[in-house]
Design a protein around this motif. Structure first.
Motif, PDB file in Angstrom:
ATOM      1  N   ASP A 228       0.827  -1.213   0.000  1.00  0.00           N
ATOM      2  CA  ASP A 228       0.000   0.000   0.000  1.00  0.00           C
ATOM      3  C   ASP A 228       0.860   1.261   0.000  1.00  0.00           C
ATOM      4  O   ASP A 228       0.396   2.319  -0.396  1.00  0.00           O
ATOM      5  N   LEU A 229       2.095   1.133   0.459  1.00  0.00           N
ATOM      6  CA  LEU A 229       2.960   2.301   0.603  1.00  0.00           C
ATOM      7  C   LEU A 229       4.051   2.369  -0.469  1.00  0.00           C
ATOM      8  O   LEU A 229       4.993   3.150  -0.338  1.00  0.00           O
ATOM      9  N   ILE A 230       3.915   1.584  -1.529  1.00  0.00           N
ATOM     10  CA  ILE A 230       4.926   1.605  -2.586  1.00  0.00           C
ATOM     11  C   ILE A 230       4.948   2.948  -3.308  1.00  0.00           C
ATOM     12  O   ILE A 230       6.011   3.483  -3.598  1.00  0.00           O
ATOM     13  N   PHE A 231       3.793   3.526  -3.598  1.00  0.00           N
ATOM     14  CA  PHE A 231       3.777   4.810  -4.299  1.00  0.00           C
ATOM     15  C   PHE A 231       4.348   5.945  -3.440  1.00  0.00           C
ATOM     16  O   PHE A 231       5.113   6.756  -3.958  1.00  0.00           O
ATOM     17  N   PRO A 232       4.021   6.012  -2.150  1.00  0.00           N
ATOM     18  CA  PRO A 232       4.703   7.008  -1.326  1.00  0.00           C
ATOM     19  C   PRO A 232       6.225   6.823  -1.283  1.00  0.00           C
ATOM     20  O   PRO A 232       6.975   7.799  -1.337  1.00  0.00           O
ATOM     21  N   ALA A 233       6.689   5.580  -1.208  1.00  0.00           N
ATOM     22  CA  ALA A 233       8.141   5.341  -1.208  1.00  0.00           C
ATOM     23  C   ALA A 233       8.765   5.799  -2.526  1.00  0.00           C
ATOM     24  O   ALA A 233       9.834   6.428  -2.536  1.00  0.00           O
TER      25      ALA A 233
ATOM     26  N   GLY B  64       6.593  14.546   2.013  1.00  0.00           N
ATOM     27  CA  GLY B  64       5.549  14.263   2.992  1.00  0.00           C
ATOM     28  C   GLY B  64       4.157  14.519   2.446  1.00  0.00           C
ATOM     29  O   GLY B  64       3.252  13.696   2.592  1.00  0.00           O
ATOM     30  N   ILE B  65       3.989  15.657   1.796  1.00  0.00           N
ATOM     31  CA  ILE B  65       2.676  15.994   1.233  1.00  0.00           C
ATOM     32  C   ILE B  65       2.307  15.020   0.110  1.00  0.00           C
ATOM     33  O   ILE B  65       1.199  14.488   0.068  1.00  0.00           O
ATOM     34  N   ALA B  66       3.256  14.787  -0.797  1.00  0.00           N
ATOM     35  CA  ALA B  66       2.978  13.889  -1.916  1.00  0.00           C
ATOM     36  C   ALA B  66       2.783  12.451  -1.439  1.00  0.00           C
ATOM     37  O   ALA B  66       1.912  11.736  -1.941  1.00  0.00           O
ATOM     38  N   GLY B  67       3.582  12.029  -0.473  1.00  0.00           N
ATOM     39  CA  GLY B  67       3.440  10.674   0.071  1.00  0.00           C
ATOM     40  C   GLY B  67       2.085  10.461   0.711  1.00  0.00           C
ATOM     41  O   GLY B  67       1.467   9.402   0.560  1.00  0.00           O
ATOM     42  N   ALA B  68       1.596  11.474   1.419  1.00  0.00           N
ATOM     43  CA  ALA B  68       0.263  11.386   2.024  1.00  0.00           C
ATOM     44  C   ALA B  68      -0.806  11.296   0.945  1.00  0.00           C
ATOM     45  O   ALA B  68      -1.762  10.523   1.061  1.00  0.00           O
ATOM     46  N   ALA B  69      -0.637  12.068  -0.114  1.00  0.00           N
ATOM     47  CA  ALA B  69      -1.633  12.064  -1.194  1.00  0.00           C
ATOM     48  C   ALA B  69      -1.683  10.733  -1.930  1.00  0.00           C
ATOM     49  O   ALA B  69      -2.742  10.318  -2.401  1.00  0.00           O
ATOM     50  N   LEU B  70      -0.549  10.058  -2.037  1.00  0.00           N
ATOM     51  CA  LEU B  70      -0.502   8.804  -2.798  1.00  0.00           C
ATOM     52  C   LEU B  70      -0.738   7.563  -1.942  1.00  0.00           C
ATOM     53  O   LEU B  70      -0.792   6.449  -2.460  1.00  0.00           O
TER      54      LEU B  70
ATOM     55  N   GLU C 252      -2.700   8.245   5.269  1.00  0.00           N
ATOM     56  CA  GLU C 252      -1.922   9.398   4.819  1.00  0.00           C
ATOM     57  C   GLU C 252      -0.676   9.642   5.673  1.00  0.00           C
ATOM     58  O   GLU C 252       0.392   9.942   5.134  1.00  0.00           O
ATOM     59  N   GLN C 253      -0.791   9.487   6.972  1.00  0.00           N
ATOM     60  CA  GLN C 253       0.362   9.731   7.842  1.00  0.00           C
ATOM     61  C   GLN C 253       1.470   8.715   7.564  1.00  0.00           C
ATOM     62  O   GLN C 253       2.645   9.078   7.472  1.00  0.00           O
ATOM     63  N   ALA C 254       1.098   7.460   7.388  1.00  0.00           N
ATOM     64  CA  ALA C 254       2.097   6.434   7.060  1.00  0.00           C
ATOM     65  C   ALA C 254       2.715   6.709   5.693  1.00  0.00           C
ATOM     66  O   ALA C 254       3.917   6.510   5.494  1.00  0.00           O
ATOM     67  N   GLY C 255       1.916   7.189   4.760  1.00  0.00           N
ATOM     68  CA  GLY C 255       2.436   7.531   3.438  1.00  0.00           C
ATOM     69  C   GLY C 255       3.430   8.672   3.499  1.00  0.00           C
ATOM     70  O   GLY C 255       4.476   8.647   2.835  1.00  0.00           O
TER      71      GLY C 255
ATOM     72  N   ALA D 213       5.231   8.984 -13.952  1.00  0.00           N
ATOM     73  CA  ALA D 213       4.834   7.571 -13.952  1.00  0.00           C
ATOM     74  C   ALA D 213       4.274   7.143 -12.601  1.00  0.00           C
ATOM     75  O   ALA D 213       3.233   6.471 -12.535  1.00  0.00           O
ATOM     76  N   VAL D 214       4.938   7.532 -11.528  1.00  0.00           N
ATOM     77  CA  VAL D 214       4.465   7.161 -10.188  1.00  0.00           C
ATOM     78  C   VAL D 214       3.071   7.720  -9.946  1.00  0.00           C
ATOM     79  O   VAL D 214       2.155   7.006  -9.511  1.00  0.00           O
ATOM     80  N   VAL D 215       2.886   8.989 -10.241  1.00  0.00           N
ATOM     81  CA  VAL D 215       1.580   9.613 -10.007  1.00  0.00           C
ATOM     82  C   VAL D 215       0.527   9.004 -10.927  1.00  0.00           C
ATOM     83  O   VAL D 215      -0.582   8.702 -10.492  1.00  0.00           O
ATOM     84  N   ALA D 216       0.856   8.784 -12.194  1.00  0.00           N
ATOM     85  CA  ALA D 216      -0.108   8.190 -13.129  1.00  0.00           C
ATOM     86  C   ALA D 216      -0.545   6.803 -12.656  1.00  0.00           C
ATOM     87  O   ALA D 216      -1.740   6.470 -12.730  1.00  0.00           O
ATOM     88  N   LEU D 217       0.388   6.005 -12.189  1.00  0.00           N
ATOM     89  CA  LEU D 217       0.022   4.666 -11.709  1.00  0.00           C
ATOM     90  C   LEU D 217      -0.781   4.722 -10.416  1.00  0.00           C
ATOM     91  O   LEU D 217      -1.683   3.918 -10.202  1.00  0.00           O
ATOM     92  N   ALA D 218      -0.476   5.682  -9.572  1.00  0.00           N
ATOM     93  CA  ALA D 218      -1.177   5.780  -8.277  1.00  0.00           C
ATOM     94  C   ALA D 218      -2.594   6.297  -8.435  1.00  0.00           C
ATOM     95  O   ALA D 218      -3.478   5.930  -7.657  1.00  0.00           O
ATOM     96  N   VAL D 219      -2.854   7.123  -9.435  1.00  0.00           N
ATOM     97  CA  VAL D 219      -4.179   7.739  -9.569  1.00  0.00           C
ATOM     98  C   VAL D 219      -5.016   7.102 -10.660  1.00  0.00           C
ATOM     99  O   VAL D 219      -6.139   7.514 -10.879  1.00  0.00           O
TER     100      VAL D 219
END
Length: 154
Positions: free
Chosen positions: A5-10, A86-92, A98-101, A146-152
């Motif tokens: 679940d946290l791959i996109f934030p990473a 931090g902001i982007a990780g929470a969003a993804l 969100e906090q873990a992201g 690519a990361v954002v496109a795959l996450a959304v």
């Protein structure tokens, strides 16, 4: 909870390690295309922040080529990476995570900033600041998109 679940934030944290504003600019671009992020992010629903994120992302790409550009590991450079990641990780991150992201993205961005800086310095010694910066820009912007496109996408 799955660790996947946290791959996109990473991954967006890795993007922030090289270009601090690219994660926010990538998410802002997705917002302009009416894409929603999994995590809640109300800041980029406001036009001022959307346009600002895009402008700062573009400005960073130009500023990085200047001879006076500071290393990404100076205090303000790391601070920008922490905030953006931090902001982007929470969003993804998945909604409710969100906090873990945010923490995952920051934990990825900060140590990788030192590694990407070392790689950039080696590339600069071989091909110069501008050429190495343009190559790094292309790789980082493509990775952010690519990361954002795959996450959304779903």
């Amino acid at each position: 909870m799955k660790h996947s679940d946290l791959i996109f934030p990473a991954l967006i944290g890795a993007v922030a390690s090289a270009r601090s504003m690219t994660p926010m600019a990538s998410i802002a671009a997705a917002r302009f295309l009416n894409r929603r992020t999994p995590g809640r992010l109300v800041l980029l629903d406001r036009p001022l922040f959307k346009y600002g994120a895009l402008a700062m992302g573009a400005g960073e790409l130009f500023g990085d080529k200047m001879k006076t550009a500071p290393d990404r590991t100076v205090f303000l450079g790391l601070l920008a990476r922490v905030m953006s990641a931090g902001i982007a990780g929470a969003a993804l991150a998945p909604r409710g995570r969100e906090q873990a992201g945010a923490l995952t993205a920051v934990a990825s961005a900060v140590p990788l900033a030192y590694i990407t800086l070392a790689g950039r310095k080696r590339a600069m010694a071989r091909m110069g600041q501008t050429r190495s910066g343009l190559i790094e820009d292309a790789l980082v912007v493509a990775a952010g998109a690519a990361v954002v496109a795959l996450a959304v996408r779903s």
